[in-house]
Design an enzyme around this catalytic site. Structure first.
Site, PDB file in Angstrom:
ATOM      1  N   CYS A  59       0.833  -1.212   0.000  1.00 31.68           N
ATOM      2  CA  CYS A  59       0.000   0.000   0.000  1.00 31.68           C
ATOM      3  C   CYS A  59       0.870   1.267   0.000  1.00 31.68           C
ATOM      4  O   CYS A  59       1.536   1.544  -0.986  1.00 31.68           O
ATOM      5  CB  CYS A  59      -0.961  -0.066   1.188  1.00 31.68           C
ATOM      6  N   GLU A 107      -1.190  -9.055   4.275  1.00 30.31           N
ATOM      7  CA  GLU A 107      -1.101  -9.441   5.691  1.00 30.31           C
ATOM      8  C   GLU A 107      -2.476  -9.657   6.318  1.00 30.31           C
ATOM      9  O   GLU A 107      -2.580 -10.303   7.357  1.00 30.31           O
ATOM     10  CB  GLU A 107      -0.310  -8.389   6.487  1.00 30.31           C
ATOM     11  N   THR A 110       1.012 -14.226  33.918  1.00 31.74           N
ATOM     12  CA  THR A 110       1.406 -15.564  34.370  1.00 31.74           C
ATOM     13  C   THR A 110       2.562 -16.099  33.514  1.00 31.74           C
ATOM     14  O   THR A 110       3.527 -16.665  34.032  1.00 31.74           O
ATOM     15  CB  THR A 110       0.199 -16.523  34.315  1.00 31.74           C
ATOM     16  N   GLY A 145      -2.935 -12.842  37.381  1.00 33.44           N
ATOM     17  CA  GLY A 145      -3.540 -14.154  37.156  1.00 33.44           C
ATOM     18  C   GLY A 145      -3.972 -14.323  35.713  1.00 33.44           C
ATOM     19  O   GLY A 145      -4.332 -15.413  35.290  1.00 33.44           O
ATOM     20  N   GLY A 146      -3.927 -13.256  34.930  1.00 30.85           N
ATOM     21  CA  GLY A 146      -4.223 -13.348  33.504  1.00 30.85           C
ATOM     22  C   GLY A 146      -3.078 -14.067  32.806  1.00 30.85           C
ATOM     23  O   GLY A 146      -2.005 -14.251  33.383  1.00 30.85           O
ATOM     24  N   VAL A 147      -3.342 -14.468  31.553  1.00 27.05           N
ATOM     25  CA  VAL A 147      -2.338 -15.284  30.882  1.00 27.05           C
ATOM     26  C   VAL A 147      -1.037 -14.506  30.678  1.00 27.05           C
ATOM     27  O   VAL A 147       0.059 -15.061  30.832  1.00 27.05           O
ATOM     28  CB  VAL A 147      -2.894 -15.900  29.566  1.00 27.05           C
ATOM     29  N   ASP A 148      -1.118 -13.208  30.398  1.00 26.83           N
ATOM     30  CA  ASP A 148       0.108 -12.452  30.110  1.00 26.83           C
ATOM     31  C   ASP A 148       1.033 -12.392  31.322  1.00 26.83           C
ATOM     32  O   ASP A 148       2.217 -12.725  31.233  1.00 26.83           O
ATOM     33  CB  ASP A 148      -0.223 -11.018  29.660  1.00 26.83           C
ATOM     34  N   HIS A 201      -3.198  -5.542   0.619  1.00 25.56           N
ATOM     35  CA  HIS A 201      -2.655  -5.943   1.924  1.00 25.56           C
ATOM     36  C   HIS A 201      -2.616  -7.462   2.049  1.00 25.56           C
ATOM     37  O   HIS A 201      -3.608  -8.069   2.466  1.00 25.56           O
ATOM     38  CB  HIS A 201      -3.529  -5.364   3.051  1.00 25.56           C
TER      39      HIS A 201
END
Ligand code: XMP
Length: 615
Positions: free
Chosen positions: A89, A182, A240, A235-238, A180
């Site tokens: 683009c 992607e 943790t 406690g969230g995945v990130d 695009h």
């Protein structure tokens, strides 16, 4: 021209992605990594040295206009590097211009078009002569310079042909695609990216999560340089995954975890989080503080969403700093589980607008980052990659794949309002204009006297929802909703009334965040989450916030409960998810009797123009 003079990062063959656009560059990097080739995002003004060692460069699209010379003050020395360059683009247009071509303002294309290659070319190896690709541009290339050729054209539905949809020079190894590849809407975009990265650039695929993990462990050890790290673990995945990485790299003695109960968590959540972290072997220095009162005090009287977000973010830091002092850990580095989209949406790349300030990007944290006091081992990754990493680190599947939950928690799901009546006539106009779209399809529309956050044309909006009522198939509802928020000025959301007779009037109420509202929201949220599991749709939905909206309907109640099930891949865009009718009935039966509830609605808004959370 041959291979780069230095090896790429970590000894991998790698691609540099030049980020002109903020929103898509990270997607290009993800798609390259999917070919098992390392990709790193670079800024257009980075010095030439920052681009050495890569085997190829991809230049992203941009909201800027190449025809007007916008955003043209970047490092053009990259064009002298002896590696292949591909532009998408805006990048495609800049390559054309750089080598003597011409770009004009015009020839706009939007959405899916039919791309036809002019001749077989390595960029299109393994693809059909004609491919469906996705366009989004105002400017077009109308002429190429010496040594360049047209590699393909595009056709719209009406058969109109657009020139130079692809262009290139095999001698210079410079290429451009107007579309695009992607985005997933370009059907075989992955193949085109593979053709460039593996074929034209000759990268050997060596980048795997296992190798990434080893490199990150080394990088963390080097970065921490003997210091210990203090990490906020939600406690969230990130956070943790970040905790496990840090623990593995530094050893349990050098990692302190603090879980703060901010009073904005789900039912019973803090206890579950502590059990999870202990179960993962992270219990050695696991600290816990109940700071619910402090967060509520900081939020008292606040109404505006960004103010609430800042108050929550600042309180996190204050509690954390105080606890660190108290435990004699104040000299430690601060660890955070920040991932790439958190940075982008906070306006963290120079070209992106602030849609919402994420809690780990408030000013105090920014200042600590500038002083080198923060360590963020996931800052280059996207959710799907963090999940992959989490699985390879042995985090239980149900934790890795659970719905994302925002740092400010339920704090951004209980809408606050000053209760002021809208300007005379405003809601009447909204209801009339929305009604004119809805009524021919058998639906009624009511403008609501509250505001929620949205994102329009990459900018933040704070506008009104419309409540639809009536029966129609889900696809039709989405169509009507879409037409309303695109055509009626001042509207950024539509929701569908669930339950009995639709309300005829809605009165705005003054509301801030109180313990009572949080209790009600916690209960409603638990009902919704249990319902999703019981009806077997929890894993099909990406996320499903439950929101309290302070409205009295037909003189009754204080809170409209809105359920917002969405499908998404990367949270940058989202589509409303359809829930089974039996589940919706059950939600009505269980939520409407809760104290103060004035009604129940289902959010029908895509992102954009609505964001996933209402604040
Ligand atoms: P929006 O509402 O902007 O949200 O469409 C996109 C995704 O991000 C989550 N979200 C947050 N996550 N801190 C976070 O860690 C935050 O401050 C925050 N705000 C929104 C949201 O739940 C959705 O998944």
């Amino acid at each position: 021209m041959s291979a780069p003079e230095q090896p790429g990062p970590g000894g991998h063959d790698a691609i540099a992605v030049v980020d002109f656009g903020g929103q898509y560059a990270h997607l290009i990097a993800t798609k390259v990594r999917r070919q098992r080739v390392l990709a790193e995002v670079r800024q257009p003004e980075d010095p030439t040295a920052a681009f050495r060692g890569y085997r190829g460069i991809i230049i992203s699209g941009s909201p800027s206009l190449s025809s007007h010379g916008e955003d043209s003050a970047y490092n053009k020395e990259i064009f002298e590097l002896p590696v292949p360059i591909l532009g998408f683009c805006f990048g495609h247009q800049e390559i054309a211009k750089r080598y003597g071509g011409r770009v004009i303002h015009g020839g706009r294309e939007w959405g899916p078009v039919d791309f036809r290659r002019s001749r077989p070319h390595p960029l299109f190896a393994g693809l059909a002569e004609s491919e469906r690709v996705w366009m989004s541009h105002f400017d077009s290339v109308v002429e190429v310079g010496p040594g360049f050729e047209e590699l393909g054209t595009s056709r719209l539905g009406d058969g109109e042909v657009h020139r130079f949809a692809a262009l290139g020079s095999d001698t210079l190894r410079r290429y451009g695609l107007q579309f695009h590849p992607e985005v997933d809407d370009t059907l075989h975009g992955d193949q085109m990216i593979a053709n460039f990265v593996l074929g034209i650039c000759g990268c050997r695929p060596s980048w795997t999560m296992a190798r990434y993990l080893e490199e990150q462990l080394d990088a963390i050890r080097a970065r921490a340089a003997g210091q210990s790290v203090f990490l906020l673990a939600s406690g969230g995945v990130d956070s943790t995954v970040a905790a496990l990485l840090l623990g593995r790299a530094l050893g349990e003695e050098r990692l302190h975890l603090l879980h703060i109960d901010n009073g904005l968590m789900r039912q019973g959540e803090s206890q579950q989080v502590l059990a999870l972290l202990r179960g993962l072997g992270l219990g050695r220095h696991l600290h816990f503080v109940d700071a619910g009162d402090e967060f509520l005090a900081a939020l008292a009287g606040l109404v505006e969403p960004e103010q609430k977000r800042w108050a929550i973010g600042d309180t996190f830091v204050r509690v954390f700093q105080r606890e660190a002092e108290r435990m004699g850990l104040a000299g430690h580095l601060l660890g955070q589980g920040t991932i790439y989209p958190d940075t982008i949406e906070t306006g963290g790349t120079r070209r992106a607008d602030t849609i919402k300030t994420h809690h780990n990007r408030v000013p105090i944290i920014e200042e600590m980052i500038a002083r080198g006091r923060v360590i963020e081992p996931l800052a280059e990754l996207y959710k799907v990659e963090v999940r992959e990493l989490g699985e390879s680190l042995g985090i239980p599947r149900e934790v890795v794949w659970r719905h994302p939950f925002p740092g400010p928690g339920l704090g951004v799901r209980a809408l606050c309002a000053d209760g002021a009546a809208p300007a005379p006539g405003e809601l009447e106009r909204l209801s009339a204009e929305a009604g004119a779209i809805a009524r021919p399809r058998g639906l009624e529309a009511l403008g609501l006297p509250v505001r929620s956050v949205g994102v329009k044309a990459d900018l933040r909006s704070y506008e009104r929802p419309v409540l639809l009522s009536g029966a129609a198939p889900f696809e039709r509802l989405l169509e009507v909703a879409g037409e309303i928020y695109q055509r009626v000025a001042g509207v950024n959301r539509c929701a569908l009334w669930l339950g009995g007779a639709p309300p005829r009037s809605a009165r705005p109420l003054q509301a801030t965040l109180t313990r009572e509202r949080l209790e009600l929201l916690r209960e409603a949220d638990a009902v919704v989450m249990q319902g999703l599991r019981r009806h077997g749709v929890h894993d099909q939905v990406w996320q499903c916030p439950t929101v309290l909206v302070p409205l009295e309907l037909d003189g009754c109640g204080r809170e409209l409960v809105v359920v917002r099930p969405v499908l998404s891949e990367r949270a940058m865009t989202a589509r409303p998810a359809e829930l089974p009718a039996a589940l919706l009935d059950e939600l009505g039966e269980r939520l409407l009797p809760l104290p103060g509830v004035s009604g129940l609605a289902l959010d029908l808004t895509t992102k954009p123009p609505g964001t996933i959370e209402w604040e």
